[in-house]
Structures are given as C-alpha cells and as structure tokens.
Enzyme design. Structure first.
Site, PDB file in Angstrom:
ATOM      1  N   ASP A   1       6.014  71.539 114.475  1.00 23.96           N
ATOM      2  CA  ASP A   1       5.698  72.848 115.030  1.00 23.96           C
ATOM      3  C   ASP A   1       6.548  73.007 116.283  1.00 23.96           C
ATOM      4  O   ASP A   1       6.307  72.361 117.304  1.00 23.96           O
ATOM      5  CB  ASP A   1       4.214  72.933 115.374  1.00 23.96           C
ATOM      6  CG  ASP A   1       3.816  74.303 115.897  1.00 23.96           C
ATOM      7  OD1 ASP A   1       4.710  75.095 116.250  1.00 23.96           O
ATOM      8  OD2 ASP A   1       2.606  74.582 115.971  1.00 23.96           O
TER       9      ASP A   1
ATOM     10  N   TYR B   1      12.744  91.827 119.402  1.00 27.90           N
ATOM     11  CA  TYR B   1      13.617  91.276 118.366  1.00 27.90           C
ATOM     12  C   TYR B   1      15.078  91.346 118.814  1.00 27.90           C
ATOM     13  O   TYR B   1      15.835  90.369 118.711  1.00 27.90           O
ATOM     14  CB  TYR B   1      13.405  92.065 117.082  1.00 27.90           C
ATOM     15  CG  TYR B   1      14.209  91.622 115.889  1.00 27.90           C
ATOM     16  CD1 TYR B   1      14.175  90.311 115.431  1.00 27.90           C
ATOM     17  CD2 TYR B   1      14.971  92.549 115.164  1.00 27.90           C
ATOM     18  CE1 TYR B   1      14.893  89.919 114.308  1.00 27.90           C
ATOM     19  CE2 TYR B   1      15.677  92.177 114.055  1.00 27.90           C
ATOM     20  CZ  TYR B   1      15.643  90.862 113.625  1.00 27.90           C
ATOM     21  OH  TYR B   1      16.356  90.488 112.509  1.00 27.90           O
TER      22      TYR B   1
ATOM     23  N   LYS C   1      17.645  88.079 119.535  1.00 26.60           N
ATOM     24  CA  LYS C   1      18.900  87.868 118.804  1.00 26.60           C
ATOM     25  C   LYS C   1      20.108  87.939 119.740  1.00 26.60           C
ATOM     26  O   LYS C   1      21.081  87.188 119.570  1.00 26.60           O
ATOM     27  CB  LYS C   1      19.023  88.883 117.670  1.00 26.60           C
ATOM     28  CG  LYS C   1      17.978  88.713 116.576  1.00 26.60           C
ATOM     29  CD  LYS C   1      17.960  87.298 116.024  1.00 26.60           C
ATOM     30  CE  LYS C   1      16.972  87.119 114.893  1.00 26.60           C
ATOM     31  NZ  LYS C   1      16.903  85.704 114.426  1.00 26.60           N
TER      32      LYS C   1
ATOM     33  N   THR D   1      14.327  87.014 100.632  1.00 22.95           N
ATOM     34  CA  THR D   1      13.326  86.000 100.933  1.00 22.95           C
ATOM     35  C   THR D   1      12.032  86.317 100.191  1.00 22.95           C
ATOM     36  O   THR D   1      11.873  87.396  99.597  1.00 22.95           O
ATOM     37  CB  THR D   1      13.042  85.967 102.435  1.00 22.95           C
ATOM     38  OG1 THR D   1      12.504  87.245 102.824  1.00 22.95           O
ATOM     39  CG2 THR D   1      14.305  85.675 103.238  1.00 22.95           C
TER      40      THR D   1
END
Length: 280
Positions: free
Chosen positions: A72, A173, A177, A208
């Site tokens: 994790d 997001y 990135k 995916t």
C-alpha cells in the site's frame, strides 16, 4: 528482454497490469506492487476488479518471471520495504511509477464528484493523487535510483497524461499530472551524468476494466489495450537513443509509430496532440 529487471507499481489492474504483462511477454523479470491480493478482496467495498492473484494466474503462461509484492503506497514504510527487496538483488533496469488511487470513490452519496470545481472537491482526492500517487513515485524513485546509478543504466517512467498541460475536468488531477511531468524532467537532469533516463509517458484512452464497464460513454475507435504502453516501454528501453529522450514528455502512440509497434489486436493507435485538447 530476458536479462531485464523491471518494477511496475500499481499493477493489480488497469494500465499497470497491462504493462507488467507486456514486459513478461517479452521475457523480462517483473516485480509488481499492488494492494489487492485476491479477486475475492477486489469484490469487497468500492474496490474494482483486478488483483495480484489474478495477475499471477495470467502471467503463468508468459516467458518472463513475475515477483509479487503486496504494498500500500500510502504507507512509506511499505514502499521502502519493496525497494529494499529490489536493492538486495543489486539490480533494477526499469521503474514504472503507475500506482494511482485517484479514480476511486468517484461517486459519493450518489453524487459524481469528479467534475466539481476545486473549492468543492473532496480533500481525500488531493490525498490520493498528491499524497499517495505522486509521493509514491518520488519515494520509490528515490529509493531505487542509487541501484540504477551503480550500474550506469536505467529508465524511470512516470505514467502521466495530457491533463498536465490542459484542463481535463478536474483541477487536482491536472496538478498531479503536471507534477509527474516536472518530476521526470528534474530527475532526468540529475541522473543524466549517471546514464539513467527519466521520462513522462502519456497513454491514450486505455481499455481498462473501469473503461470497459462504462464503454457506452466512450469512443473506443482509437483506444489502446492496457498492454500497448508496456510494449512501448520495452521499445523505449531498447532504443539506442534513449538518453536523448530523457527528461521529455512522450506520447505512447507516437513512440509506437517510431518503433513500429502495433497493439495486441494489430491496430496502430493514432497519437493525440495538444490540438485535440484545445478543440475540446
């Protein structure tokens, strides 16, 4: 690539799983990390399909060697434990920083929170994208870079996306990135004297498990299988001009054209460009 040793983080499912399978298909030794041990565990709570157990079953028919690490990455100690196991072998050629919990819990109390403005975003999303995903990329790179430096060859790949350059529906997001791109660029600057490369790599729309579960909402005509980007990474590793690409943002489909790599179904994805996002 039978003499190549790679580490792919976040390989229980999605892009990471596809990259691991591609490298295994090319006979590499591939270490993987993931949180989800079994398919039974994947079916619990909000977790999505895909597990380390399922990956191992799929990998059994491939020529490479799979080494599984339950990890994790929100816990630095677990990241360091995996890195120590890698360092014990005194060798790592390729690191793919892919671990990404940022798409979890997209719907909260019946509300799709992804497109909310930044002042209404749940704070957990910052923690997942910045505190876990971005931190894990830094911590793992930091831990294994000395091993690459010792052999005077290596490749660090940060899986990123066009949201680094243009607004793509979620401010956090985009920040995550953009930071992944900058991380690769600065890593490359400091690693260049040691002949170790670092790049940010953009996939296109990848089929995916999550995308295919919602296929009616996507135009899949120019999509990529999860394995395509893995074969591109293999091509990048074999590129005698790899160091000239270090520090750059690279598009998987463009490299596929350069290296004459088709997807698993024979399709050759058309590269996206900045113009595609400006128009949208």
């Amino acid at each position: 690539m039978k003499d190549v040793i790679a580490l792919v983080t976040g390989a229980s499912r999605g892009v990471g799983r596809g990259i691991a399978l591609s490298l295994l298909a090319e006979a590499a030794t591939v270490h993987v990390t993931g949180r989800t041990r079994s398919e039974a565990e994947a079916s619990l709570g909000s977790k999505r399909a895909g597990s380390l157990e399922g990956l191992a079953l799929e990998a059994a028919a491939l020529p490479g060697r799979l080494v599984v690490h339950h990890c994790d990455h929100s816990n630095d100690a677990e990241t360091e434990r995996v890195a120590e196991e890698i360092r014990a072998a005194n060798r790592l050629d390729i690191l793919v920083n892919n671990a990404w919990p940022g798409y979890e819990n997209m719907i909260e109390d019946g509300d799709f929170t992804w497109p909310r403005p930044f002042w209404e975003q749940p704070v957990w999303r910052w923690d997942a994208m910045i505190g876990t995903a971005l931190r894990a990329a830094f911590m793992m790179s930091r831990a294994v870079a000395p091993t690459m430096i010792s052999t005077q060859r290596g490749l660090i790949v940060n899986i990123s996306f066009w949201a680094a350059q243009f607004y793509d529906g979620n401010a956090i997001y985009g920040m995550a990135k953009a930071a992944a791109d900058k991380m690769a660029a600065d890593f490359a600057h400091e690693l260049r004297p040691h002949k170790v490369a670092a790049v940010a790599l953009y996939p296109g729309l990848v089929r995916t498990e999550a995308v295919m579960q919602n296929a009616e909402y996507f135009d899949l005509s120019n999509s990529e299988s999860p394995r395509f980007i893995g074969h591109v990474i293999a091509g990048l590793w074999r590129d005698p001009a790899l160091m000239s690409k270090s520090g750059r943002v690279l598009v998987a489909a463009e490299l596929g054209r350069e290296y004459d790599i088709a997807d698993v179904d024979g399709y050759r994805p058309v590269p996206l460009s900045a113009a595609d996002f400006v128009k949208s």
